[in-house]
Design a protein around this motif. Structure first.
Motif: not given
Length: 324
Positions: A147-148, A173-175, A246-248
């Protein structure tokens, strides 16, 4: 709500990492067994829509988009995927990963991912976390769902969903940015301020065969909070990093870029160049130390992951006390 065929649908908000991505790319991430032809057919029929209207597979997603699709889409079986020859996972890899488990129940698995292990397959990657987890759980349990992500060379805590329902819950939740993550890093140099926030927009760029993330005003908003936990003169600093987006490669670029902290992470030659290797070639010194999230059962859970051996050795070499 029903689509044209009368099938019940689900509404899914777009995770931050996929804003700007093609619709078909995101759908394949959600349901890896989906084939391109199936996506095109469902879009034509209106079984998959964005904000209630028909779109093409090339549609670029934005943050406010809501994708509507049949609620049984996630039940497409792995056997429907194109046949691929899977290499057997060595027993020792499974044994080693079991030692990395921090917590496990019927819904989730929390691990301390080793540095050097890719999360998913790619060019030249014959074994990766996805394949090892699937082999470890065995037949009849379904494939675990990441999920991540963590970069191949980044170690630390990762949460894995053991079923589709949990994966959908944690992805949401992450979004919605309700999951807190803490990273530790050793950087070359010491930031001018003991703590603060770096806000630099990021985008992907290609330089010949090299793909990197760069700072660009037209890029996606990216924010990182940092705090200097300890420093060795002006040579090195131990940072605690908390990404608010949460960018690369966000942390690596925010640390290395002159418009950010101007202190590359030790061992990060990709973004720090020779400055990142002041004492010879080093492994990347970036570790996902802790994560806090809400379990599908409603309980708030926090997990911490011990540093990998190469980072522990650096802490000792620099005379830093591992605490916090």
């Amino acid at each position: 709500m029903k689509c044209e065929s009368g099938t019940k649908i689900m509404i899914k908000q777009i995770p931050e990492d996929f804003i700007g991505a093609r619709l078909d790319k995101w759908l394949k991430h959600e349901v890896p067994a989906l084939k391109q032809g199936m996506i095109e057919m469902m879009l034509r029929k209106g079984s998959i829509r964005v904000n209630g209207v028909k779109v093409k597979s090339s549609y670029r997603l934005v943050g406010s988009d809501e994708v509507l699709y049949p609620d049984d889409l996630g039940e497409i079986k792995v056997m429907d995927r194109p046949k691929r020859r899977k290499l057997p996972v060595p027993a020792q890899m499974i044994k080693d990963l079991r030692k990395c488990i921090l917590y496990e129940d019927d819904d989730i698995l929390v691990i301390n991912k080793p540095a050097g292990l890719s999360a998913q397959g790619g060019t030249g990657q014959t074994q990766h976390l996805d394949s090892i987890l699937e082999a470890m759980m065995g037949p009849g349990h379904g494939a675990p769902k990441l999920v991540h992500r963590l970069d191949k060379d980044t170690s630390g805590v990762m949460v894995v969903a053991k079923n589709l329902k949990t994966a959908q819950f944690l992805t949401r939740e992450f979004s919605q940015k309700t999951i807190a993550k803490i990273y530790w890093a050793i950087v070359v140099g010491v930031p001018g301020k003991r703590e603060g926030e770096v806000q630099l927009p990021l985008e992907k760029a290609t330089f010949g065969d090299l793909e990197k993330i760069i700072v660009n005003e037209d890029g996606k908003y990216a924010s990182t909070y940092y705090r200097v936990k300890d420093a060795l003169g002006k040579a090195f600093a131990w940072l605690e990093l908390e990404p608010h987006t949460g960018r690369t490669h966000q942390l690596r670029v925010h640390c290395a870029d002159t418009r950010g902290l101007n202190c590359p992470i030790l061992g990060d030659g990709k973004y720090g160049g020779e400055r990142a290797h002041p004492q010879g070639r080093e492994q990347l010194h970036l570790h996902a130390r802790a994560i806090t999230f809400t379990h599908p059962n409603g309980k708030t859970m926090t997990f911490q992951a011990e540093l990998p051996h190469h980072m522990k050795a650096t802490w000792e070499k620099l005379g830093l006390s591992i605490k916090g």
